[in-house]
Design a protein around this motif. Structure first.
Motif, PDB file in Angstrom:
ATOM      1  N   LYS A  37       0.835  -1.209   0.000  1.00 13.89           N
ATOM      2  CA  LYS A  37       0.000   0.000   0.000  1.00 13.89           C
ATOM      3  C   LYS A  37       0.864   1.252   0.000  1.00 13.89           C
ATOM      4  CE  LYS A  37      -4.019   2.025   2.279  1.00 13.89           C
ATOM      5  NZ  LYS A  37      -5.017   1.873   3.370  1.00 13.89           N
ATOM      6  N   GLU A  38       1.997   1.203   0.702  1.00 16.11           N
ATOM      7  CA  GLU A  38       2.881   2.363   0.736  1.00 16.11           C
ATOM      8  C   GLU A  38       3.464   2.652  -0.638  1.00 16.11           C
ATOM      9  OE1 GLU A  38       5.727   1.391   3.691  1.00 16.11           O
ATOM     10  OE2 GLU A  38       4.375   1.796   5.391  1.00 16.11           O
ATOM     11  N   ILE A  39       3.653   1.611  -1.442  1.00 19.41           N
ATOM     12  CA  ILE A  39       4.159   1.795  -2.799  1.00 19.41           C
ATOM     13  C   ILE A  39       3.048   2.218  -3.750  1.00 19.41           C
ATOM     14  CG2 ILE A  39       5.268   0.567  -4.733  1.00 19.41           C
ATOM     15  CD1 ILE A  39       6.731  -1.134  -2.707  1.00 19.41           C
ATOM     16  N   GLY A  40       1.800   2.005  -3.348  1.00 21.40           N
ATOM     17  CA  GLY A  40       0.664   2.395  -4.189  1.00 21.40           C
ATOM     18  C   GLY A  40      -0.023   1.228  -4.841  1.00 21.40           C
ATOM     19  N   LEU A  41       0.241   0.027  -4.338  1.00 20.94           N
ATOM     20  CA  LEU A  41      -0.361  -1.162  -4.916  1.00 20.94           C
ATOM     21  C   LEU A  41      -1.327  -1.752  -3.905  1.00 20.94           C
ATOM     22  CD1 LEU A  41       0.171  -2.545  -7.701  1.00 20.94           C
ATOM     23  CD2 LEU A  41       1.452  -4.278  -6.444  1.00 20.94           C
ATOM     24  N   SER A  42      -2.595  -1.404  -4.022  1.00 20.80           N
ATOM     25  CA  SER A  42      -3.618  -1.936  -3.129  1.00 20.80           C
ATOM     26  C   SER A  42      -4.958  -1.873  -3.851  1.00 20.80           C
ATOM     27  CB  SER A  42      -3.681  -1.144  -1.820  1.00 20.80           C
ATOM     28  OG  SER A  42      -4.041   0.204  -2.056  1.00 20.80           O
ATOM     29  N   PHE A  82      -3.812   1.117 -11.205  1.00 21.49           N
ATOM     30  CA  PHE A  82      -2.748   0.165 -11.492  1.00 21.49           C
ATOM     31  C   PHE A  82      -1.645   0.816 -12.312  1.00 21.49           C
ATOM     32  CE2 PHE A  82      -1.090  -3.088 -14.555  1.00 21.49           C
ATOM     33  CZ  PHE A  82      -0.287  -3.742 -13.641  1.00 21.49           C
ATOM     34  N   ASP A  83      -0.407   0.633 -11.822  1.00 22.45           N
ATOM     35  CA  ASP A  83       0.764   1.153 -12.509  1.00 22.45           C
ATOM     36  C   ASP A  83       1.767   0.019 -12.640  1.00 22.45           C
ATOM     37  OD1 ASP A  83       2.930   2.462 -13.523  1.00 22.45           O
ATOM     38  OD2 ASP A  83       3.131   3.908 -11.881  1.00 22.45           O
ATOM     39  N   ARG A  84       2.106  -0.356 -13.865  1.00 19.67           N
ATOM     40  CA  ARG A  84       3.018  -1.469 -14.102  1.00 19.67           C
ATOM     41  C   ARG A  84       4.380  -1.237 -13.451  1.00 19.67           C
ATOM     42  NH1 ARG A  84       3.097  -6.724 -15.209  1.00 19.67           N
ATOM     43  NH2 ARG A  84       1.414  -6.416 -16.718  1.00 19.67           N
ATOM     44  N   LEU A  85       4.845   0.027 -13.430  1.00 15.91           N
ATOM     45  CA  LEU A  85       6.133   0.315 -12.811  1.00 15.91           C
ATOM     46  C   LEU A  85       6.101   0.018 -11.313  1.00 15.91           C
ATOM     47  CD1 LEU A  85       7.126   3.631 -14.611  1.00 15.91           C
ATOM     48  CD2 LEU A  85       8.030   1.333 -15.021  1.00 15.91           C
ATOM     49  N   SER A  86       4.967   0.323 -10.674  1.00  6.88           N
ATOM     50  CA  SER A  86       4.835   0.020  -9.244  1.00  6.88           C
ATOM     51  C   SER A  86       4.898  -1.482  -9.006  1.00  6.88           C
ATOM     52  CB  SER A  86       3.512   0.572  -8.706  1.00  6.88           C
ATOM     53  OG  SER A  86       3.478   1.973  -8.782  1.00  6.88           O
ATOM     54  N   LEU A  87       4.306  -2.237  -9.892  1.00  7.19           N
ATOM     55  CA  LEU A  87       4.336  -3.689  -9.751  1.00  7.19           C
ATOM     56  C   LEU A  87       5.761  -4.207  -9.884  1.00  7.19           C
ATOM     57  CD1 LEU A  87       2.594  -6.199  -9.337  1.00  7.19           C
ATOM     58  CD2 LEU A  87       2.350  -6.358 -11.811  1.00  7.19           C
ATOM     59  N   ASP A  88       6.525  -3.631 -10.799  1.00  9.00           N
ATOM     60  CA  ASP A  88       7.920  -4.047 -10.952  1.00  9.00           C
ATOM     61  C   ASP A  88       8.729  -3.706  -9.704  1.00  9.00           C
ATOM     62  OD1 ASP A  88       7.307  -4.953 -13.479  1.00  9.00           O
ATOM     63  OD2 ASP A  88       7.991  -3.130 -14.494  1.00  9.00           O
ATOM     64  N   ARG A  89       8.467  -2.526  -9.134  1.00 10.64           N
ATOM     65  CA  ARG A  89       9.176  -2.143  -7.911  1.00 10.64           C
ATOM     66  C   ARG A  89       8.836  -3.090  -6.771  1.00 10.64           C
ATOM     67  NH1 ARG A  89       7.711   3.159  -9.383  1.00 10.64           N
ATOM     68  NH2 ARG A  89       6.113   3.200  -7.757  1.00 10.64           N
ATOM     69  N   VAL A  90       7.554  -3.488  -6.678  1.00  8.47           N
ATOM     70  CA  VAL A  90       7.140  -4.421  -5.640  1.00  8.47           C
ATOM     71  C   VAL A  90       7.879  -5.743  -5.796  1.00  8.47           C
ATOM     72  CG1 VAL A  90       5.211  -5.860  -4.879  1.00  8.47           C
ATOM     73  CG2 VAL A  90       4.885  -3.412  -5.205  1.00  8.47           C
ATOM     74  N   GLN A  91       7.972  -6.224  -7.017  1.00  6.85           N
ATOM     75  CA  GLN A  91       8.656  -7.490  -7.269  1.00  6.85           C
ATOM     76  C   GLN A  91      10.104  -7.433  -6.791  1.00  6.85           C
ATOM     77  OE1 GLN A  91       8.893  -8.535 -11.406  1.00  6.85           O
ATOM     78  NE2 GLN A  91       9.180 -10.715 -10.980  1.00  6.85           N
ATOM     79  N   GLN A  92      10.809  -6.367  -7.131  1.00  9.02           N
ATOM     80  CA  GLN A  92      12.204  -6.245  -6.733  1.00  9.02           C
ATOM     81  C   GLN A  92      12.352  -6.076  -5.225  1.00  9.02           C
ATOM     82  OE1 GLN A  92      14.636  -6.849  -8.891  1.00  9.02           O
ATOM     83  NE2 GLN A  92      12.980  -7.181 -10.378  1.00  9.02           N
TER      84      GLN A  92
END
Length: 804
Positions: free
Chosen positions: A114-119, A124-134
């Motif tokens: 949620k802090e990264i913006g994925l909730s 939806f932002d693909r870049l946020s998903l990539d950051r979450v993965q890393q």
């Protein structure tokens, strides 16, 4: 790469902003909106009606809309003087699921996402998903799991929505195969690695997980290594290098650290510089580093903390104390300077409470020792926290301070509490090995309507005992903390179904008392009470000594009006599971003149908790109870057995009443023995007379095979207990495990005390605040007992539900 990305972005923006002659915007139209309102777009758009739009302004508008992360595409065009903005909305996250995570809790993962913006509900932002993965891979690497894989799956849904499924395969943590410290000559590997959290695989690794590599654990271990040396005088110790090698299969780790021990240094002098505020003589008493001592970093840090603490107590909440060691490598000495920067003295502007949804602010405020408008005091804040914790209303209490914006000499104190249930409506079944099945129903509230008052009404019934109780207590009858309480009780007991001496009694009682605070840690309790106790004994079944006593006083119904006086000194830091501090208490109950039997009882207790490191807590407790009669009351008639020394002779003073006797043994006493079975015992002879039991506790004749406990007027109890930290019992406010040794017994009177008659046991105990009520499970082994106790020994004891 960054420069290339910037050029690509600039080219993209230029393409989306069609080149046109500058014009004045007469209106703005937005196309492509579905979920996002036009008003939201206007709030971010730096162009308004009447503005003159140029290519630069158009590019700036596109950047502003892209920065909102609401849109995947933005394009500007014009129709006459109308600015047309065409957007393509990013999809929203309809569902976010996590699978396969065991090492990291899902709630912690979701919080980080949620802090990264994925909730769920967010754009939806693909870049946020990539950051979450890393980021997830990095966190697992820190835990030594190098085989981890994080695979996000995105599924398109209707109405421009997506479902995200993050599949995690944690893999196995890499095990430490070698851990070498190179360069240590003063100490052995075992000595310097004794406190390490990291180790090679050993027979306890299945439990401690110490052979699982973690970057944080290794970093902490190297810090411990540095502290170990510097606390023993090696002021120039250093870790030259650290090498961590992972096997090709990512399952084995090889760690090597090269150290430089250096030399042992002594303290040549100690200076206090800066703005001292307090007299140097006073501050010198807080200096734990002395001239001529071997250098010790722990003593240096303790000195800094002590000086900061005393300054914080007089308002300097942000004081800094910087230790500056000056090493003379030729003489191997350290010249220590503590530079003191007190900062500005601060005052408390406001005390704010958060989290108390049920409890009134006044209930918390009256426990606060840090007041608004006064100088900030860390000691007062710490004392306030302890007082709030001991109320028993809160699971957690945190107190923080924040500077008031725009000022340097004011702070706000914020008290954050997490409330727990302070009351219950309970209908239940309990059980204890002594009482059997316990049926109970109760209504209790320790924080009635959030006022801090407490009341309870309850009824209990077991195989030998029935009771109805009602109580009420107002802890703040007056503003200075004088409280008032009331108790009413009706009980009926039939000991015929137990190992007790066989008799019945039914009691009606009412009492009132005042709680009077003397200081922060001391209080008095003064009370008065009335009671009526009807006692039925049965010749031939009840021990004759009890029958004779009742006949000698000539009353089956005993009336008493009592006065009570108690004192307690309480320094414990918690309500349910304290870890430091203790309790001293002394309580006296006197049956006043006019009672059927005039007697007094004294109960004293002293206990203390000490944290001994590693989460272990040592607890020592000692108790003593003593009772006797007073005044000129004498027996009107003679009864008893003079041969066995149990005669009650007319004209002699009353003995202590048997229904007020102390008993020993049980779940909360000397564990390993049945409740209330230690102490004096008698047999019922064939003729109804009392007789002494055999050495093995049996009776040669009479109604019962075993002697019956009758209690005594004197009792002692001692307990040594160590509370043990366990990984699966992290919340000590809910459950605790301990190892213990108990020693104690009850005696006919003080003159009959004999240390050789003390009983002892050892074992382990679990205490759990279960939803059905407190649960206690003991496994105890008597280590000092006699043959007469064998019948009453219990290795496993437990009790749960409401207790009396």
């Amino acid at each position: 790469m960054k420069r290339i990305a910037a050029l690509l972005l600039l080219a993209s923006l230029s393409a989306n902003a069609l080149a046109f002659e500058p014009f004045v915007v007469s209106d703005i139209r937005i196309d492509g909106l579905n979920r996002i309102s036009a008003g939201t777009v206007y709030n971010y758009l730096p162009v308004n009606k009447g503005d003159r739009l140029t290519d630069e302004e158009a590019a700036r508008a596109i950047r502003a809309l892209y920065d909102t992360k609401f849109f995947s595409d933005v394009e500007l065009s014009r129709q006459g003087s109308i600015l047309v903005i065409k957007v393509v909305e990013r999809p929203s996250i309809a569902k976010l699921s996590l699978r396969g995570n065991k090492d990291i809790k899902e709630e912690d993962l979701r919080k980080g996402l949620k802090e990264i913006g994925l909730s769920e509900g967010e754009t939806f932002d693909r870049l946020s998903l990539d950051r979450v993965q890393q980021e997830l891979i990095r966190q697992y690497y820190n835990r030594g799991k190098y085989n981890v894989s994080v695979d996000p799956h995105v599924t398109r849904l209707d109405r421009n929505r997506v479902a995200i499924d993050i599949e995690i395969r944690e893999g196995k943590a890499a095990k430490i195969k070698q851990l070498n410290i190179v360069g240590n000559t003063a100490f052995t590997d075992k000595q310097i690695r004794d406190d390490f959290e990291s180790d090679t695989t050993n027979w306890m690794s299945w439990y401690s997980k110490d052979d699982q590599y973690s970057r944080e654990k290794l970093s902490g271990d190297l810090e411990k290594l540095q502290s170990y040396y510097m606390d023993r005088g090696y002021a120039d110790f250093g870790v030259d290098s650290t090498q961590v090698t992972i096997a090709p299969d990512k399952r084995a780790m090889y760690i090597a650290a090269s150290i430089k021990e250096g030399e042992i240094y002594t303290v040549s002098d100690v200076h206090l510089l800066g703005e001292l505020i307090l007299p140097e003589k006073t501050l010198r008493q807080l200096v734990f580093v002395k001239k001529g001592d071997t250098f010790n970093r722990a003593a240096v840090e303790a000195t800094s903390d002590s000086i900061k603490a005393i300054l914080a107590n007089i308002g300097y909440a942000y004081a800094k104390v910087t230790p500056v060691p000056k090493l003379d490598k030729e003489k191997r000495t350290v010249d220590m300077t503590f530079f003191i920067e007190p900062g500005q003295r601060v005052y408390v502007r406001r005390v704010v409470f958060q989290g108390n949804t049920r409890t009134e602010d006044d209930v918390l405020r009256r426990e606060m020792r840090q007041l608004e408008g006064t100088v900030y005091s860390q000691a007062a804040v710490d004392r306030s926290k302890i007082r709030l914790q001991r109320l028993g209303y809160f699971k957690k209490v945190d107190i923080d301070k924040q500077r008031v914006p725009g000022t340097q000499d004011e702070v706000d104190v914020t008290v954050k509490v997490e409330e727990q249930s302070a009351g219950s409506l309970m209908f239940g079944v309990g059980y204890s090995q002594y009482s059997g099945v316990i049926l109970n129903a109760s209504v209790s509230q320790n924080n009635f309507l959030g006022t801090g008052d407490s009341f309870s009404v309850g009824a209990e019934h077991s195989s030998y005992y029935s009771r109805i109780t009602a109580s009420y207590y107002n802890p703040y009858l007056t503003d200075n903390g004088i409280g008032i309480g009331y108790n009413a009780t009706y009980s009926k007991t039939d000991y015929g179904n137990t190992d007790f001496a066989n008799y019945e009694n039914s009691t009606k009682a009412f009492s009132t008392y005042l709680g009077i605070p003397i200081s922060e840690t001391d209080g008095l309790r003064v009370g008065m009470g009335l009671s009526s106790n009807k006692i039925n004994t049965y010749p031939g079944v009840t021990p004759q000594v009890l029958v004779d006593y009742q006949n000698a006083i000539g009353n089956k119904t005993v009336h008493s009006w009592t006065g009570t006086l108690g004192w307690n000194h309480d320094t414990r830091n918690g309500y349910w599971a304290p870890t430091r501090g203790g309790l001293l208490s002394a309580n006296t109950e006197v049956a006043l003149p006019g009672s059927t039997v005039q007697y007094w009882k004294f109960m004293g207790e002293a206990n203390h908790y000490w944290p001994v490191g590693g989460g272990f807590v040592l607890y020592l407790d000692g108790q003593v109870g003593y009772g006797d009669t007073y005044g000129n009351q004498t027996y009107s008639r003679s009864f008893g057995d003079p041969v066995n020394g149990t005669a009650f002779v007319a004209g002699q003073p009353y003995d202590f009443p048997f229904w007020e006797n102390f008993y020993s043994g049980g779940v909360r006493d000397v564990r390993g023995f049945q409740d209330n079975t230690l102490g004096p015992k008698v047999c019922i002879g064939a003729s109804g007379t009392s007789s002494t039991p055999n050495a093995n506790g049996t009776c040669s004749s009479g109604y019962y095979q075993y002697a019956q406990p009758i209690g005594g007027a004197f009792k002692v109890l001692g307990t040594a207990q160590v509370f043990i930290p366990l990984p699966f019992l992290k919340d000590v406010n809910t459950a605790r495990v301990s190892a213990f040794v108990d020693v104690g017994n009850a005696f006919r009177n003080y003159q009959a005390f004999d240390a050789s008659e003390l009983r002892a046991s050892a074992g382990i105990a679990l205490q759990w605040q279960a939803p059905i009520g407190p649960l206690i499970i003991n496994f105890a082994v008597p280590i000092r007992s006699k043959a007469e106790d064998r019948h009453y020994e219990e290795r496993i004891q437990f009790t749960f539900g409401s207790q009396f």
